[in-house]
Design a protein around this motif. Structure first.
Motif, PDB file in Angstrom:
ATOM      1  N   ALA A   1     -14.046  65.203 -15.859  1.00  0.00           N
ATOM      2  CA  ALA A   1     -15.182  64.331 -15.544  1.00  0.00           C
ATOM      3  C   ALA A   1     -14.734  62.897 -15.296  1.00  0.00           C
ATOM      4  CB  ALA A   1     -16.203  64.367 -16.681  1.00  0.00           C
ATOM      5  N   VAL A   2     -13.777  62.438 -16.091  1.00  0.00           N
ATOM      6  CA  VAL A   2     -13.278  61.066 -15.952  1.00  0.00           C
ATOM      7  C   VAL A   2     -12.384  60.929 -14.718  1.00  0.00           C
ATOM      8  CG1 VAL A   2     -11.832  59.294 -17.049  1.00  0.00           C
ATOM      9  CG2 VAL A   2     -13.480  60.577 -18.407  1.00  0.00           C
ATOM     10  N   ASN A   3     -11.768  62.019 -14.305  1.00  0.00           N
ATOM     11  CA  ASN A   3     -10.848  62.012 -13.172  1.00  0.00           C
ATOM     12  C   ASN A   3     -11.311  62.997 -12.090  1.00  0.00           C
ATOM     13  OD1 ASN A   3      -8.442  60.342 -14.403  1.00  0.00           O
ATOM     14  ND2 ASN A   3      -9.013  61.853 -15.955  1.00  0.00           N
ATOM     15  N   PRO A   4     -12.493  62.763 -11.506  1.00  0.00           N
ATOM     16  CA  PRO A   4     -13.032  63.729 -10.540  1.00  0.00           C
ATOM     17  C   PRO A   4     -12.179  63.882  -9.284  1.00  0.00           C
ATOM     18  CG  PRO A   4     -14.301  61.693 -10.508  1.00  0.00           C
ATOM     19  CD  PRO A   4     -13.387  61.605 -11.687  1.00  0.00           C
ATOM     20  N   ASP A   5     -11.533  62.812  -8.844  1.00  0.00           N
ATOM     21  CA  ASP A   5     -10.694  62.915  -7.645  1.00  0.00           C
ATOM     22  C   ASP A   5      -9.450  63.762  -7.926  1.00  0.00           C
ATOM     23  OD1 ASP A   5     -12.454  61.296  -6.227  1.00  0.00           O
ATOM     24  OD2 ASP A   5     -11.421  59.462  -6.829  1.00  0.00           O
ATOM     25  N   GLY A   6      -8.863  63.550  -9.094  1.00  0.00           N
ATOM     26  CA  GLY A   6      -7.715  64.364  -9.480  1.00  0.00           C
ATOM     27  C   GLY A   6      -8.086  65.832  -9.600  1.00  0.00           C
ATOM     28  N   TRP A   7      -9.266  66.101 -10.175  1.00  0.00           N
ATOM     29  CA  TRP A   7      -9.705  67.493 -10.315  1.00  0.00           C
ATOM     30  C   TRP A   7     -10.012  68.102  -8.957  1.00  0.00           C
ATOM     31  CZ3 TRP A   7      -8.877  71.504 -12.795  1.00  0.00           C
ATOM     32  CH2 TRP A   7      -9.728  72.619 -12.753  1.00  0.00           C
ATOM     33  N   ALA A   8     -10.562  67.315  -8.044  1.00  0.00           N
ATOM     34  CA  ALA A   8     -10.827  67.815  -6.693  1.00  0.00           C
ATOM     35  C   ALA A   8      -9.529  68.220  -6.010  1.00  0.00           C
ATOM     36  CB  ALA A   8     -11.546  66.751  -5.868  1.00  0.00           C
ATOM     37  N   ILE A   9      -8.469  67.459  -6.238  1.00  0.00           N
ATOM     38  CA  ILE A   9      -7.162  67.802  -5.660  1.00  0.00           C
ATOM     39  C   ILE A   9      -6.664  69.121  -6.230  1.00  0.00           C
ATOM     40  CG2 ILE A   9      -4.713  67.158  -5.694  1.00  0.00           C
ATOM     41  CD1 ILE A   9      -5.589  64.263  -5.347  1.00  0.00           C
ATOM     42  N   LEU A  10      -6.739  69.280  -7.541  1.00  0.00           N
ATOM     43  CA  LEU A  10      -6.212  70.479  -8.194  1.00  0.00           C
ATOM     44  C   LEU A  10      -7.063  71.709  -7.915  1.00  0.00           C
ATOM     45  CD1 LEU A  10      -5.289  69.002 -11.696  1.00  0.00           C
ATOM     46  CD2 LEU A  10      -3.732  69.502  -9.810  1.00  0.00           C
ATOM     47  N   HIS A  11      -8.365  71.535  -7.987  1.00  0.00           N
ATOM     48  CA  HIS A  11      -9.268  72.684  -7.928  1.00  0.00           C
ATOM     49  C   HIS A  11      -9.575  73.122  -6.504  1.00  0.00           C
ATOM     50  CE1 HIS A  11     -12.239  75.510  -9.238  1.00  0.00           C
ATOM     51  NE2 HIS A  11     -13.261  74.845  -8.722  1.00  0.00           N
ATOM     52  N   ARG A  12      -9.564  72.189  -5.560  1.00  0.00           N
ATOM     53  CA  ARG A  12      -9.963  72.540  -4.198  1.00  0.00           C
ATOM     54  C   ARG A  12      -8.883  72.276  -3.159  1.00  0.00           C
ATOM     55  NH1 ARG A  12     -16.270  70.459  -4.010  1.00  0.00           N
ATOM     56  NH2 ARG A  12     -17.102  72.067  -5.399  1.00  0.00           N
ATOM     57  N   GLN A  13      -8.448  71.012  -3.083  1.00  0.00           N
ATOM     58  CA  GLN A  13      -7.557  70.636  -1.996  1.00  0.00           C
ATOM     59  C   GLN A  13      -6.238  71.405  -2.002  1.00  0.00           C
ATOM     60  OE1 GLN A  13      -8.481  68.754   0.484  1.00  0.00           O
ATOM     61  NE2 GLN A  13     -10.465  68.417  -0.464  1.00  0.00           N
ATOM     62  N   ALA A  14      -5.568  71.412  -3.138  1.00  0.00           N
ATOM     63  CA  ALA A  14      -4.245  72.042  -3.195  1.00  0.00           C
ATOM     64  C   ALA A  14      -4.313  73.537  -2.926  1.00  0.00           C
ATOM     65  CB  ALA A  14      -3.600  71.784  -4.564  1.00  0.00           C
ATOM     66  N   ARG A  15      -5.382  74.168  -3.360  1.00  0.00           N
ATOM     67  CA  ARG A  15      -5.479  75.614  -3.226  1.00  0.00           C
ATOM     68  C   ARG A  15      -5.837  76.066  -1.813  1.00  0.00           C
ATOM     69  NH1 ARG A  15      -8.752  77.018  -8.836  1.00  0.00           N
ATOM     70  NH2 ARG A  15      -6.954  76.800 -10.232  1.00  0.00           N
ATOM     71  N   THR A  16      -6.389  75.176  -1.026  1.00  0.00           N
ATOM     72  CA  THR A  16      -6.845  75.582   0.300  1.00  0.00           C
ATOM     73  C   THR A  16      -5.859  75.246   1.412  1.00  0.00           C
ATOM     74  OG1 THR A  16      -8.052  73.486   0.543  1.00  0.00           O
ATOM     75  CG2 THR A  16      -9.274  75.361  -0.338  1.00  0.00           C
ATOM     76  N   HIS A  17      -4.735  74.628   1.069  1.00  0.00           N
ATOM     77  CA  HIS A  17      -3.783  74.232   2.101  1.00  0.00           C
ATOM     78  C   HIS A  17      -2.448  74.961   1.991  1.00  0.00           C
ATOM     79  CE1 HIS A  17      -6.400  71.228   3.811  1.00  0.00           C
ATOM     80  NE2 HIS A  17      -6.626  70.725   2.613  1.00  0.00           N
ATOM     81  N   GLY A  18      -2.426  76.053   1.257  1.00  0.00           N
ATOM     82  CA  GLY A  18      -1.244  76.910   1.238  1.00  0.00           C
ATOM     83  C   GLY A  18      -0.060  76.326   0.503  1.00  0.00           C
ATOM     84  N   GLU A  19       1.098  76.908   0.770  1.00  0.00           N
ATOM     85  CA  GLU A  19       2.320  76.461   0.099  1.00  0.00           C
ATOM     86  C   GLU A  19       2.825  75.160   0.717  1.00  0.00           C
ATOM     87  OE1 GLU A  19       3.020  77.838  -2.513  1.00  0.00           O
ATOM     88  OE2 GLU A  19       1.933  79.716  -2.328  1.00  0.00           O
TER      89      GLU A  19
END
Length: 215
Positions: free
Chosen positions: A105-123
């Motif tokens: 909650a305190v780091n929503p941008d960091g969580w967005a990177i881990l939970h969504r961005q990194a997982r959708t752009h492959g290796e």
């Protein structure tokens, strides 16, 4: 008043400058996504030149990977610090979940990177997140094992049962954190309580040897 003759102006320490660039990169990647984010935008937000960003981190891919690693390490550290080992098993799990949801909650941008961005752009980005997730799952597996031993010493859960339960719990926490960050008014404590009610009430009976059957 001008600078004193013979005294050099202090340059910003490298560690501080790197942190500023990383903070800017996490904010930009988290809010705009990996593809849409530009190195120019990151440099401007950090207050540095674009060549300097490339000097510290050679490419956009390398910068994004560094962001994933930093945010993953911070999340794992927060969860581990939150789950006090001297507490009872259910209190450890509660404290770990509260720490997880507070951090996301305190780091929503960091969580967005881990939970969504990194997982959708492959290796290699997905592999970086998978490493983080494996560590959290292993930690939760240990908590579930401790709960089983504490609650029902005569019949411990099988290792496969504990591993499966940990996977389910972590997956639920990940999804719930994404929902909580996007839903106005949902606090970290409320999110942790929701998952605790969902998981622990069922786990409580399971720890005592009760199992659901389709028969």
């Amino acid at each position: 008043m001008g600078p004193v003759k013979g005294v050099r102006s202090k340059r910003m320490p490298r560690a501080v400058r790197e942190r500023q660039m990383m903070d800017a990169a996490v904010r930009t990647f988290g809010q705009r996504g990996y593809r849409a984010a530009s190195m120019d935008e990151i440099a401007e937000l950090a207050g540095v030149s674009k060549p300097l960003v490339y000097l510290y981190l050679n490419s956009k891919e390398e910068l994004f990977t560094a962001c994933i690693r930093r945010e993953a390490d911070a999340l794992i550290a927060a969860v581990r610090a939150g789950a006090e080992p001297r507490l009872a098993a259910d209190r450890q799990l509660w404290a770990g979940l509260a720490a997880f949801f507070t951090h996301t909650a305190v780091n929503p941008d960091g969580w967005a990177i881990l939970h969504r961005q990194a997982r959708t752009h492959g290796e290699p980005f997905a592999a970086e997140v998978a490493t983080m997730r494996d560590e959290i799952v292993a930690f939760v597996t240990g908590l579930i094992g401790a709960a089983a031993r504490e609650t029902h010493r005569e019949s411990e859960l099988a290792a496969r049962d504990m591993a499966g339960l940990a996977q389910a719990l972590v997956g639920a926490a990940e999804s719930l954190a994404g929902w909580a960050n996007e839903t106005e008014g949902v606090s970290a404590k409320e999110a942790a309580g929701t998952l605790m009610n969902f998981a622990w009430m069922g786990l409580g009976d399971l720890m005592k040897g009760a199992r659901w059957s389709a028969r």
